[in-house]
Write a protein that holds these residues in place. Sequence first.
Motif, PDB file in Angstrom:
ATOM      1  N   ARG A 105      35.662   8.294  47.441  1.00 52.14           N
ATOM      2  CA  ARG A 105      36.340   9.589  47.605  1.00 52.14           C
ATOM      3  C   ARG A 105      37.158   9.928  46.357  1.00 52.14           C
ATOM      4  N   LEU A 106      37.792   8.923  45.768  1.00 58.10           N
ATOM      5  CA  LEU A 106      38.547   9.154  44.531  1.00 58.10           C
ATOM      6  C   LEU A 106      37.619   9.639  43.422  1.00 58.10           C
ATOM      7  N   LYS A 107      36.463   9.007  43.328  1.00 62.12           N
ATOM      8  CA  LYS A 107      35.518   9.372  42.274  1.00 62.12           C
ATOM      9  C   LYS A 107      34.962  10.776  42.484  1.00 62.12           C
ATOM     10  N   GLN A 108      34.784  11.179  43.745  1.00 61.71           N
ATOM     11  CA  GLN A 108      34.262  12.508  44.055  1.00 61.71           C
ATOM     12  C   GLN A 108      35.318  13.593  43.877  1.00 61.71           C
ATOM     13  N   GLY A 109      36.582  13.192  43.905  1.00 62.44           N
ATOM     14  CA  GLY A 109      37.676  14.153  43.795  1.00 62.44           C
ATOM     15  C   GLY A 109      38.185  14.530  45.175  1.00 62.44           C
ATOM     16  N   THR A 110      39.482  14.514  45.321  1.00 63.61           N
ATOM     17  CA  THR A 110      40.104  14.855  46.586  1.00 63.61           C
ATOM     18  C   THR A 110      41.449  15.509  46.317  1.00 63.61           C
ATOM     19  N   GLU A 111      41.877  16.356  47.226  1.00 58.51           N
ATOM     20  CA  GLU A 111      43.167  17.021  47.056  1.00 58.51           C
ATOM     21  C   GLU A 111      44.318  16.024  47.109  1.00 58.51           C
ATOM     22  N   ARG A 112      44.193  15.017  47.930  1.00 66.79           N
ATOM     23  CA  ARG A 112      45.266  14.044  48.130  1.00 66.79           C
ATOM     24  C   ARG A 112      44.966  12.776  47.328  1.00 66.79           C
ATOM     25  N   TYR A 113      44.752  12.924  46.039  1.00 67.55           N
ATOM     26  CA  TYR A 113      44.336  11.820  45.184  1.00 67.55           C
ATOM     27  C   TYR A 113      45.302  10.638  45.260  1.00 67.55           C
ATOM     28  N   ALA A 114      46.599  10.882  45.146  1.00 70.50           N
ATOM     29  CA  ALA A 114      47.582   9.792  45.139  1.00 70.50           C
ATOM     30  C   ALA A 114      47.576   9.038  46.464  1.00 70.50           C
ATOM     31  N   ASP A 115      47.465   9.761  47.567  1.00 68.92           N
ATOM     32  CA  ASP A 115      47.440   9.104  48.878  1.00 68.92           C
ATOM     33  C   ASP A 115      46.182   8.262  49.044  1.00 68.92           C
ATOM     34  N   VAL A 116      45.039   8.808  48.677  1.00 62.97           N
ATOM     35  CA  VAL A 116      43.775   8.077  48.814  1.00 62.97           C
ATOM     36  C   VAL A 116      43.773   6.866  47.882  1.00 62.97           C
ATOM     37  N   ARG A 117      44.346   7.015  46.679  1.00 63.56           N
ATOM     38  CA  ARG A 117      44.433   5.886  45.747  1.00 63.56           C
ATOM     39  C   ARG A 117      45.271   4.759  46.355  1.00 63.56           C
ATOM     40  N   ASP A 118      46.388   5.101  46.984  1.00 61.98           N
ATOM     41  CA  ASP A 118      47.232   4.090  47.625  1.00 61.98           C
ATOM     42  C   ASP A 118      46.511   3.420  48.794  1.00 61.98           C
ATOM     43  N   ILE A 119      45.790   4.207  49.579  1.00 61.19           N
ATOM     44  CA  ILE A 119      45.029   3.650  50.699  1.00 61.19           C
ATOM     45  C   ILE A 119      43.934   2.720  50.175  1.00 61.19           C
ATOM     46  N   HIS A 120      43.247   3.130  49.116  1.00 61.05           N
ATOM     47  CA  HIS A 120      42.215   2.304  48.494  1.00 61.05           C
ATOM     48  C   HIS A 120      42.792   0.941  48.091  1.00 61.05           C
ATOM     49  N   GLY A 121      43.910   0.972  47.399  1.00 60.56           N
ATOM     50  CA  GLY A 121      44.534  -0.280  46.963  1.00 60.56           C
ATOM     51  C   GLY A 121      44.978  -1.140  48.135  1.00 60.56           C
ATOM     52  N   PHE A 122      45.590  -0.535  49.137  1.00 61.02           N
ATOM     53  CA  PHE A 122      46.061  -1.293  50.297  1.00 61.02           C
ATOM     54  C   PHE A 122      44.899  -1.950  51.040  1.00 61.02           C
ATOM     55  N   LEU A 123      43.836  -1.189  51.295  1.00 64.11           N
ATOM     56  CA  LEU A 123      42.696  -1.735  52.035  1.00 64.11           C
ATOM     57  C   LEU A 123      42.036  -2.888  51.290  1.00 64.11           C
TER      58      LEU A 123
END
Length: 143
Positions: A105-123
């Motif tokens: 999702r980060l690579k595709q682009g998302t409005e909530r980039y920072a939130d998705v990046r944090d979720i990616h790292g946590f998971l």
Amino acid sequence: MTELLAYMHPVVQVLVLLMALATLRLGLALKNPRTGPRPLAQWQGIYNRHTQLGLIFVGCLLGGYLLGLLSMPLFRQRPPFGSAHFFFGTLALVLFVTGGYAGWRLKQGTERYADVRDIHGFLVYLALFVALAVAVMGFILLP
């Protein structure tokens, strides 16, 4: 020969976990501000390697998981679903795949980039912790 084949799943998964650590190292290089700002070309190269290695890692992890499911009844004559190793291994797989999806999702682009990046790292951190525990749980299943 069957005795040696029973070790295929653990050996493959150890190599896959080493690949996870290499992917993590690249991801941390993208995030780590202590190394100072990077030129865009260098950052893009690290980013590309991180995403490619992450995709290869998830594929290899899934292959190793299936290998474990097959090796229990074929080489160990035990049911594959009756251990904590199976339960937590499945949990780690789901966490890694979900973390990989967040990365996609980060690579595709998302409005909530920072939130998705944090979720990616946590998971992915949580999945790596669970996967290391699963490796320890697998010791009792070795021949």
